[in-house]
Scaffold this motif. Sequence first.
Motif, PDB file in Angstrom:
ATOM      1  N   VAL A  62      -6.218   5.567  20.335  1.00  0.00           N
ATOM      2  CA  VAL A  62      -5.239   6.622  20.076  1.00  0.00           C
ATOM      3  C   VAL A  62      -5.377   7.050  18.619  1.00  0.00           C
ATOM      4  O   VAL A  62      -5.437   6.208  17.719  1.00  0.00           O
ATOM      5  CB  VAL A  62      -3.802   6.118  20.344  1.00  0.00           C
ATOM      6  N   GLY A  64      -3.779   9.471  15.579  1.00  0.00           N
ATOM      7  CA  GLY A  64      -2.719  10.345  15.081  1.00  0.00           C
ATOM      8  C   GLY A  64      -3.281  11.202  13.965  1.00  0.00           C
ATOM      9  O   GLY A  64      -4.278  11.906  14.138  1.00  0.00           O
ATOM     10  N   GLY A  65      -2.666  11.103  12.792  1.00  0.00           N
ATOM     11  CA  GLY A  65      -3.141  11.892  11.656  1.00  0.00           C
ATOM     12  C   GLY A  65      -4.362  11.295  10.978  1.00  0.00           C
ATOM     13  O   GLY A  65      -4.929  11.905  10.071  1.00  0.00           O
ATOM     14  N   ARG A 173       6.637  -2.480   8.623  1.00  0.00           N
ATOM     15  CA  ARG A 173       5.351  -1.795   8.839  1.00  0.00           C
ATOM     16  C   ARG A 173       4.640  -2.236  10.112  1.00  0.00           C
ATOM     17  O   ARG A 173       3.416  -2.375  10.149  1.00  0.00           O
ATOM     18  CB  ARG A 173       4.419  -1.951   7.626  1.00  0.00           C
ATOM     19  N   GLU A 179      -1.416  -1.831  21.234  1.00  0.00           N
ATOM     20  CA  GLU A 179      -2.589  -0.974  21.042  1.00  0.00           C
ATOM     21  C   GLU A 179      -2.932  -0.324  22.388  1.00  0.00           C
ATOM     22  O   GLU A 179      -2.895  -0.979  23.431  1.00  0.00           O
ATOM     23  CB  GLU A 179      -3.755  -1.861  20.581  1.00  0.00           C
ATOM     24  N   VAL A 183       2.809   6.751  21.719  1.00  0.00           N
ATOM     25  CA  VAL A 183       4.156   7.267  21.460  1.00  0.00           C
ATOM     26  C   VAL A 183       4.116   8.769  21.738  1.00  0.00           C
ATOM     27  O   VAL A 183       3.442   9.524  21.033  1.00  0.00           O
ATOM     28  CB  VAL A 183       4.587   7.010  20.000  1.00  0.00           C
ATOM     29  N   SER A 223      -0.779   2.179   2.694  1.00  0.00           N
ATOM     30  CA  SER A 223       0.015   0.963   2.716  1.00  0.00           C
ATOM     31  C   SER A 223      -0.750  -0.171   3.359  1.00  0.00           C
ATOM     32  O   SER A 223      -1.621   0.030   4.183  1.00  0.00           O
ATOM     33  CB  SER A 223       1.309   1.210   3.495  1.00  0.00           C
TER      34      SER A 223
HETATM   35  C1  LIG Z   1      -2.102   8.482   0.502  1.00  0.00           C
HETATM   36  C2  LIG Z   1      -1.382   7.671   1.544  1.00  0.00           C
HETATM   37  C3  LIG Z   1      -0.068   7.291   1.313  1.00  0.00           C
HETATM   38  C4  LIG Z   1       0.615   6.516   2.261  1.00  0.00           C
HETATM   39  N1  LIG Z   1       1.910   6.157   2.005  1.00  0.00           N
HETATM   40  C5  LIG Z   1       2.572   5.408   2.903  1.00  0.00           C
HETATM   41  C6  LIG Z   1       3.931   5.019   2.667  1.00  0.00           C
HETATM   42  O1  LIG Z   1       4.530   5.331   1.655  1.00  0.00           O
HETATM   43  N2  LIG Z   1       4.563   4.290   3.625  1.00  0.00           N
HETATM   44  C7  LIG Z   1       3.932   3.921   4.790  1.00  0.00           C
HETATM   45  O2  LIG Z   1       4.566   3.278   5.631  1.00  0.00           O
HETATM   46  N3  LIG Z   1       2.655   4.285   5.041  1.00  0.00           N
HETATM   47  C8  LIG Z   1       1.960   5.010   4.134  1.00  0.00           C
HETATM   48  N4  LIG Z   1       0.656   5.358   4.370  1.00  0.00           N
HETATM   49  C9  LIG Z   1       0.005   4.888   5.589  1.00  0.00           C
HETATM   50  C10 LIG Z   1       0.042   5.918   6.741  1.00  0.00           C
HETATM   51  O3  LIG Z   1       0.314   7.197   6.275  1.00  0.00           O
HETATM   52  C11 LIG Z   1       1.089   5.544   7.760  1.00  0.00           C
HETATM   53  O4  LIG Z   1       0.853   4.268   8.292  1.00  0.00           O
HETATM   54  C12 LIG Z   1       1.122   6.562   8.911  1.00  0.00           C
HETATM   55  O5  LIG Z   1       2.342   6.373   9.578  1.00  0.00           O
HETATM   56  C13 LIG Z   1      -0.024   6.456   9.890  1.00  0.00           C
HETATM   57  O6  LIG Z   1       0.103   7.538  10.811  1.00  0.00           O
HETATM   58  P1  LIG Z   1      -1.154   8.317  11.395  1.00  0.00           P
HETATM   59  O7  LIG Z   1      -0.659   9.306  12.369  1.00  0.00           O
HETATM   60  O8  LIG Z   1      -2.011   8.837  10.296  1.00  0.00           O
HETATM   61  O9  LIG Z   1      -1.887   7.129  12.150  1.00  0.00           O
HETATM   62  P2  LIG Z   1      -3.452   6.929  12.356  1.00  0.00           P
HETATM   63  O10 LIG Z   1      -4.084   6.611  11.045  1.00  0.00           O
HETATM   64  O11 LIG Z   1      -4.020   8.034  13.146  1.00  0.00           O
HETATM   65  O12 LIG Z   1      -3.427   5.616  13.261  1.00  0.00           O
HETATM   66  C14 LIG Z   1      -2.934   4.395  12.753  1.00  0.00           C
HETATM   67  C15 LIG Z   1      -2.629   3.489  13.949  1.00  0.00           C
HETATM   68  O13 LIG Z   1      -1.559   4.060  14.699  1.00  0.00           O
HETATM   69  C16 LIG Z   1      -1.980   4.297  16.044  1.00  0.00           C
HETATM   70  N5  LIG Z   1      -1.348   5.550  16.485  1.00  0.00           N
HETATM   71  C17 LIG Z   1      -1.390   6.763  15.888  1.00  0.00           C
HETATM   72  N6  LIG Z   1      -0.664   7.657  16.578  1.00  0.00           N
HETATM   73  C18 LIG Z   1      -0.158   6.994  17.646  1.00  0.00           C
HETATM   74  C19 LIG Z   1       0.673   7.362  18.746  1.00  0.00           C
HETATM   75  N7  LIG Z   1       1.153   8.617  18.930  1.00  0.00           N
HETATM   76  N8  LIG Z   1       0.994   6.405  19.657  1.00  0.00           N
HETATM   77  C20 LIG Z   1       0.533   5.135  19.531  1.00  0.00           C
HETATM   78  N9  LIG Z   1      -0.262   4.732  18.527  1.00  0.00           N
HETATM   79  C21 LIG Z   1      -0.597   5.651  17.590  1.00  0.00           C
HETATM   80  C22 LIG Z   1      -3.492   4.375  16.005  1.00  0.00           C
HETATM   81  O14 LIG Z   1      -4.056   4.015  17.252  1.00  0.00           O
HETATM   82  C23 LIG Z   1      -3.805   3.359  14.923  1.00  0.00           C
HETATM   83  O15 LIG Z   1      -3.793   2.053  15.467  1.00  0.00           O
HETATM   84  C24 LIG Z   1      -0.044   6.135   3.450  1.00  0.00           C
HETATM   85  C25 LIG Z   1      -1.365   6.549   3.687  1.00  0.00           C
HETATM   86  C26 LIG Z   1      -2.032   7.304   2.741  1.00  0.00           C
HETATM   87  C27 LIG Z   1      -3.434   7.739   3.019  1.00  0.00           C
END
Ligand SMILES: Cc1cc2nc3c(=O)[nH]c(=O)nc-3n(C[C@H](O)[C@H](O)[C@H](O)COP(=O)(O)OP(=O)(O)OC[C@H]3O[C@@H](n4cnc5c(N)ncnc54)[C@H](O)[C@@H]3O)c2cc1C
Length: 232
Positions: A62, A64-65, A173, A179, A183, A223
């Motif tokens: 899966v 996300g961003g 977190r 996995e 969502v 993080s």
């Molecule tokens: C510059 C920077 C700053 C950040 N600051 C913070 C912060 O302040 N606080 C914090 O908590 N995190 C932070 N992060 C980490 C990150 O942004 C978060 O963990 C974010 O929530 C991940 O979301 P994503 O959609 O990018 O997930 P992805 O990177 O796409 O995926 C991460 C995990 O989530 C799973 N996933 C994604 N979408 C779904 C879905 N819809 N359903 C089920 N599983 C899914 C994926 O399979 C993977 O295992 C930061 C990252 C960066 C690069």
Amino acid sequence: MDPRMTAALRESAVPYRENEPLARHTTMGVGGPAAVMAFPRSPEELQQTLRLRHELGVAHRVLGGGSNLVAADEGLDELVVNTEELRRIEIREDGEVTAEGGANLIFTVVRCCRAGWRGMESAVGIPGSIGGAAVMNAGAYGFSISDALREIVVYDAAGERTEPPEGWRFHYRGSSIPEGAVVARITVGLSGPGASPPDATRAASSRTRRATPRAGSSTSWGSRGPGSEGRW
Ligand SMILES: Cc1cc2nc3c(=O)[nH]c(=O)nc-3n(C[C@H](O)[C@H](O)[C@H](O)COP(=O)(O)OP(=O)(O)OC[C@H]3O[C@@H](n4cnc5c(N)ncnc54)[C@H](O)[C@@H]3O)c2cc1C
């Protein structure tokens, strides 16, 4: 990759791309090709995609961003379910906000603030999607997404709605969402009126805090925490 997967997606009219570079979808800009990347545009298409891959026994991930992923250069001979087209956000008059799993978290927070609802402002600097934030229980400055959560809709790896009898558990977190499950949407409860939009002062303060190294911390991307372990 089983060629029946692309045939089934085509027949179901779910958009997909073959040999799609993961580097295009990760914040770090790394990652080789995914054999097939599907882009479901509705909860129904998401369920259908998961059901099809389950029937065919095709392994999946899966996406996300892509802000919390480091994908391998050799790529993946798997189906990647990209949630970016699932991005509807509904803000109701009572402060309940429903956002689909692929909605951008920052965009969602800004929209809530502009509508006068407060409760999620602390998450305004966190990149990624709503779904990624939910499974990782993302947060900042003492706030975690689970603090505001009212409802979460999760599909299992076979496309069926799922929730354990005791409900999903969230910790620092991380969460108990396994996995491979997706969502599909969350609903949060916010309060107001009186929230002010994240302005230049808040953004500057956020930048300053992030630029200040913490004693004893090592270099990291985004993080780190116990909840991140085991996720790709
Ligand atoms: C510059 C920077 C700053 C950040 N600051 C913070 C912060 O302040 N606080 C914090 O908590 N995190 C932070 N992060 C980490 C990150 O942004 C978060 O963990 C974010 O929530 C991940 O979301 P994503 O959609 O990018 O997930 P992805 O990177 O796409 O995926 C991460 C995990 O989530 C799973 N996933 C994604 N979408 C779904 C879905 N819809 N359903 C089920 N599983 C899914 C994926 O399979 C993977 O295992 C930061 C990252 C960066 C690069």
